[in-house]
Design a protein around this motif. Structure first.
Motif, PDB file in Angstrom:
ATOM      1  N   LYS A  95       0.825  -1.222   0.000  1.00 22.51           N
ATOM      2  CA  LYS A  95       0.000   0.000   0.000  1.00 22.51           C
ATOM      3  C   LYS A  95       0.860   1.274   0.000  1.00 22.51           C
ATOM      4  N   VAL A  96       0.707   2.047  -1.084  1.00 23.41           N
ATOM      5  CA  VAL A  96       1.449   3.303  -1.221  1.00 23.41           C
ATOM      6  C   VAL A  96       0.552   4.440  -0.723  1.00 23.41           C
ATOM      7  N   VAL A  97       1.071   5.265   0.171  1.00 25.16           N
ATOM      8  CA  VAL A  97       0.313   6.417   0.674  1.00 25.16           C
ATOM      9  C   VAL A  97       1.080   7.680   0.272  1.00 25.16           C
ATOM     10  N   THR A  98       0.471   8.457  -0.597  1.00 29.93           N
ATOM     11  CA  THR A  98       1.148   9.652  -1.105  1.00 29.93           C
ATOM     12  C   THR A  98       0.891  10.836  -0.175  1.00 29.93           C
ATOM     13  N   TYR A 105       2.267   1.747   3.852  1.00 30.45           N
ATOM     14  CA  TYR A 105       1.612   1.369   5.109  1.00 30.45           C
ATOM     15  C   TYR A 105       1.234  -0.102   5.043  1.00 30.45           C
ATOM     16  N   ALA A 106       1.500  -0.803   6.119  1.00 35.11           N
ATOM     17  CA  ALA A 106       1.165  -2.226   6.189  1.00 35.11           C
ATOM     18  C   ALA A 106      -0.351  -2.402   6.203  1.00 35.11           C
ATOM     19  N   GLU A 107      -0.769  -3.625   5.838  1.00 31.81           N
ATOM     20  CA  GLU A 107      -2.197  -3.908   5.778  1.00 31.81           C
ATOM     21  C   GLU A 107      -2.709  -4.218   7.188  1.00 31.81           C
ATOM     22  N   LYS A 108      -3.614  -3.373   7.659  1.00 32.56           N
ATOM     23  CA  LYS A 108      -4.141  -3.529   9.028  1.00 32.56           C
ATOM     24  C   LYS A 108      -4.801  -4.884   9.208  1.00 32.56           C
ATOM     25  N   HIS A 109      -4.637  -5.483  10.337  1.00 32.71           N
ATOM     26  CA  HIS A 109      -5.206  -6.787  10.725  1.00 32.71           C
ATOM     27  C   HIS A 109      -4.550  -7.968  10.016  1.00 32.71           C
ATOM     28  N   LYS A 110      -3.730  -7.703   9.020  1.00 30.63           N
ATOM     29  CA  LYS A 110      -3.065  -8.818   8.325  1.00 30.63           C
ATOM     30  C   LYS A 110      -1.563  -8.792   8.543  1.00 30.63           C
TER      31      LYS A 110
END
Ligand code: UT7
Length: 349
Positions: free
Chosen positions: A16-19, A45-50
């Motif tokens: 996940k890319v967060v600009t 950002y890492a994938e929440k809950h995973k």
């Protein structure tokens, strides 16, 4: 003398890319401000809950172990550096160990923030040099995204940090002239609160001059977390950015020169400098002070932000994969951050 060498290296960054534009949707900031002050364009950002910190670490470690030509079972010690662990305790080292089926060997957690990887590398180096261990796994991993303040109040800190992991396997070097030449570690606790995440903790406000801070009204004991902390929003990291910046630009060159002098080298002998990715402006300042050309300094903060303990192994691995680090090159790693802590490692690759 036995030296240790980096026998395998790997990194993992979440998909996940967060600009900067994504952050502008949730807080009062701008792409222009972030790029101008830090050089950062986007972060992962890492994938929440995973995903969590140890899972990111495992992904980097698997690659490093494979490249070292060993199996998980051959690793004989784990060192895990992070400031964003899965749990307050136990540390992420044992969680990585469990996921990788390496139960039984020692697992050490390092809490030296941006300098965490250099500290971890130095400890691993000592174990290999003394002959105590043959395959030491050193991991730096962070999942900052779950501990940041995504309101305008937190913008001075939040826009800087990203998630990711890097890992190396240290082994004895067959060639005594190659491998880790020396490591240099420093700290100055006078600045501890200038870049800190104080809760949960036992501090009770003591160093902050707030005597009853955090303690509930009971006869014995206190509490790591109290409603007071939520009320005052003391549940996020704090950074006195300008103070940190001022020290960083002094301590980076100082510790790099210390490492060079200890081995009879000068700045122009460096083939690749891998600075902790704190801020592109800090790296550029250090580069100018050392008079190094662009191709001798690796920067990737533009794409990943500041990944704290993970930033050096990620950058080192990227530079190596890009063919910018070749056999016999003189590689310098350097870091500065919370504590304050700072350090450097000089490696003949
Ligand atoms: O790896 C750990 C070590 N950390 C570091 O090395 C970080 C070192 N410090 C820095 O990199 C810089 O100090 C920062 C990038 C964190 C901040 O840059 P700065 O030039 O020192 O800005 P500042 O904190 O002095 O803030 C300047 C202005 C303030 O507004 P006013 O008071 O002048 O109106 C801030 O409120 O910028 C404002 N500001 C922002 N504006 C837009 C702070 N953060 C933001 C933001 N977007 N994200």
């Amino acid at each position: 003398m036995i030296r240790s060498k980096i026998a395998g290296i790997g990194y993992y960054v979440p998909e996940k890319v967060v600009t900067n534009y994504d952050l502008m949707k949730v807080m009062d900031t701008s792409d222009e401000w972030i790029q101008e002050r830090t050089g950062i364009v986007e972060r992962r950002y890492a994938e929440k809950h995973k995903e969590n910190t140890s899972i990111l670490g495992v992904k980097a470690a698997e690659i490093a172990i494979e490249r070292a030509g060993i199996t998980n079972k051959e690793v004989d010690f784990i060192i895990f550096a992070t400031l964003s662990p899965d749990y307050y305790f136990p540390g992420s080292g044992v969680l990585l160990q469990r996921q990788m089926g390496m139960q039984g060997i020692g697992a050490l957690d390092i809490r030296n923030q941006c300098s965490g990887f250099i500290y971890a590398l130095s400890i691993g180096d000592q174990f290999v040099k003394t002959g105590m261990y043959k395959n030491v796994l050193v991991v730096g991993a962070e999942m900052h995204s779950c501990g940041l303040d995504f309101t305008t109040r937190g913008r001075g800190v939040t826009v800087i940090f990203g998630d990711g992991a890097g890992a190396v396997v240290l082994q004895p070097s067959e060639d005594e002239n190659r491998g880790i030449l020396s490591t240099h570690l420093h700290a100055d606790g006078d600045h501890a609160e200038r870049l800190s995440y104080i809760n949960p903790g036992s501090h009770g406000g003591v160093f902050l001059g707030k005597e009853k801070f955090g303690y509930p009204d009971q006869e014995f004991g206190g509490a790591f977390f109290t409603p007071h902390m939520y009320e005052t929003e003391d549940i996020y990291p704090f950074m006195d950015g300008q103070h940190v910046f001022k020290f960083a630009v002094t301590k980076f060159p100082e510790v790099i020169h210390e490492a060079l002098e200890a081995n009879g080298y000068k700045a122009s002998d460096i083939d690749m400098l891998i600075p902790h990715q704190a801020n592109l402006r800090i790296s550029q300042f250090v580069q100018q002070r050392l008079k190094l050309p662009d191709e001798k300094v690796w920067n990737n903060i533009q794409r990943y932000g500041n990944t704290t303990a993970a930033s050096i192994p990620i950058a080192l691995c990227e530079a190596w994969k890009a063919g910018k680090i070749k056999e016999n090159d003189l590689v310098c790693l350097a870091a500065f951050g919370s504590g304050f802590t700072w350090g450097a490692a000089l490696i003949r690759w």
